[in-house]
Write an enzyme that holds these catalytic residues in place. Sequence first.
Site, PDB file in Angstrom:
ATOM      1  N   ASP A   1       0.845  -1.195   0.000  1.00  0.00           N
ATOM      2  CA  ASP A   1       0.000   0.000   0.000  1.00  0.00           C
ATOM      3  C   ASP A   1       0.881   1.247   0.000  1.00  0.00           C
ATOM      4  OD1 ASP A   1      -2.130   1.738   0.251  1.00  0.00           O
ATOM      5  OD2 ASP A   1      -3.100   0.599   1.837  1.00  0.00           O
ATOM      6  N   ASP A   2       0.845   2.008  -1.083  1.00  0.00           N
ATOM      7  CA  ASP A   2       1.642   3.242  -1.212  1.00  0.00           C
ATOM      8  C   ASP A   2       3.146   2.986  -1.166  1.00  0.00           C
ATOM      9  OD1 ASP A   2      -0.838   4.402  -1.175  1.00  0.00           O
ATOM     10  OD2 ASP A   2      -0.447   5.746   0.504  1.00  0.00           O
TER      11      ASP A   2
ATOM     12  N   CYS B   1      -5.386   4.094  -4.322  1.00  0.00           N
ATOM     13  CA  CYS B   1      -5.636   2.755  -3.786  1.00  0.00           C
ATOM     14  C   CYS B   1      -6.815   2.006  -4.373  1.00  0.00           C
ATOM     15  CB  CYS B   1      -5.842   2.833  -2.271  1.00  0.00           C
ATOM     16  SG  CYS B   1      -4.473   3.536  -1.344  1.00  0.00           S
TER      17      CYS B   1
ATOM     18  N   HIS C   1     -11.176  -2.563   0.400  1.00  0.00           N
ATOM     19  CA  HIS C   1     -11.269  -1.248  -0.247  1.00  0.00           C
ATOM     20  C   HIS C   1     -12.174  -1.209  -1.472  1.00  0.00           C
ATOM     21  CE1 HIS C   1      -8.659   2.642  -0.178  1.00  0.00           C
ATOM     22  NE2 HIS C   1      -9.560   2.625   0.774  1.00  0.00           N
TER      23      HIS C   1
ATOM     24  N   ASP D   1       0.060  -0.886  -4.931  1.00  0.00           N
ATOM     25  CA  ASP D   1      -1.176  -0.406  -5.546  1.00  0.00           C
ATOM     26  C   ASP D   1      -1.021   0.920  -6.280  1.00  0.00           C
ATOM     27  OD1 ASP D   1      -0.841   1.111  -3.248  1.00  0.00           O
ATOM     28  OD2 ASP D   1      -2.926   0.958  -2.589  1.00  0.00           O
ATOM     29  N   ASN D   2      -0.054   1.726  -5.885  1.00  0.00           N
ATOM     30  CA  ASN D   2       0.215   3.009  -6.545  1.00  0.00           C
ATOM     31  C   ASN D   2       1.554   3.510  -6.039  1.00  0.00           C
ATOM     32  OD1 ASN D   2      -2.429   3.765  -4.477  1.00  0.00           O
ATOM     33  ND2 ASN D   2      -0.418   4.630  -3.983  1.00  0.00           N
TER      34      ASN D   2
END
Length: 534
Positions: free
Chosen positions: A39-40, A79, A153, A300-301
């Site tokens: 995540d991130d 996300c 999410h 995710d990004n």
Amino acid sequence: MTGVAVATRWRLLILMLSATGLQTMGAPQPPNIVLMLMDDMGWGDLGVNGEPSRETPNLDQMAAEGVLLPSFYSASPLCSPSRAALLTGRLPIRNGFYTTNWHARNGHAQTNYVVATAYTPQDIVGGISDSELLLPELLKEAGYATKIVGKWHLGHRPQFHPLRHGFDEWFGSPNCHFGPYDNKAKPNIPVYRDWEMVGRFYEEFPINLKTGEANLTQIYLQEALDFIKRQQSQQHPFFLYWAVDATHAPVYASKPFLGTSRRGRYGDAVRELDDSVGQILQLLRGLGIAKHTFVFFTSDNGAALVSAPKQAGSNGPFLCGKQTTFEGGMREPAIAWWPGHIPAGQVSYQLGSLMDLFTTSLSIAGLEKPTDREIDGLDLLPVLLRGQQIDRSIFYYRGNELMAATVGQYKAHFWTWTNSWEEFRQGIDFCPGQNISGVTTHTQEEHTSLPLLFHLGRDPGERFPLSFTSAEYQEALLQITPAVQRHRQALLPGQPQLNVCNPAVMNWAPPGCKKLGKCLTPPESVPEKCFWPH
């Protein structure tokens, strides 16, 4: 698809992969699949990608034993849409994870200490549509046991529950771990085991914002290890979606890892995740199923530079970060690992996408991709197993707008925008220290008639646009324009899911709250148009 069709498809795959030795496993059971989604986490957070502290020895070893993919992309710069894209194999503009409330807006909200990710607001009414086919739903047709660990999410209302969309088991949360909230204006985010909540963040699952201490990564690790052991003992093929979130602000790590990194608290979180990856791979080896398990690691990004320097990672040489469609917002760390099948120590510059994990996983399972809808993900097995290259384009969407496209090594920007001057003057900066005149704009600038072009091989940081009058510009435009035209002509947008908000749909009374005595009273239902500032 019938069991006979699945078995037939799998036998064909065995023949196709015979050169890799897959047929020597002596069983028709398809390989296990483990998708690890951070995540991130930024492209530049891995030692193998040049992070100078070199604090990811397990991930670096994973790359040494598999394939490193330096040109791998998310399907969105934040996300929730990227996760929907991974599990459906479809761009967010197709699967509905976008908003039409304003032009080119990511669905997200502002908190008092970081900029929150898409879909984080608990008052979003929408979620994953029943009409979408998710990867775990399809894998169950081939007999897979399926589990998600960590952040879902894709909707927190009951109809969006992951066990309604193909997962057999779930331990994790429907939203990000923001908080703590007062349970009056907003409820704290619930943590679920399967169908019911078992507590809430900052209550039964504490996160100390002052010290950064939380035991969540260790809990998520144990969930993964237990699931793998259980499925192996029962001889079930399994799909594990390990979607952990320690590197999303507010970042956290367990006590043994706090203070161990040269990079501060964010580095502590990365070190614990790296250690967890090492434990999962070691378990696969110890159980003798490493050669029968496909593992893919990515994020995710891009790193959320708006939270830098203490709460964010590194996007390496790339421009800007999360929320933007510059390379730093969408180019991801990516490693594929499958001992005995994927040749060790390889680097592939294939343009890859999170959506490819959908199609590739289906291929590994012996399943065909759906033919009743457009699937954007490619089957990467020829790339990973035999080093082939596949021609494809990467499309960079921000909300409802196609902002950019990459074909080959050339990237064209049709729109540029970071965020508004108003937000920027408030200290919200998606590109700290990276102002590029005419590129990192604070107004939405259209370049459709004369796109900004960059050669990503020579200029991965998108700092030097090609001259409009150069022959190279004209030749590159001739490559990009037809691909974009074909994409636009075939595009059928899905029903937008991020348009309507309502405080009554927050996590006030999730399933299981009565058993715990933790049900809260929702406010009056007031549906309204969501406000997305950027």
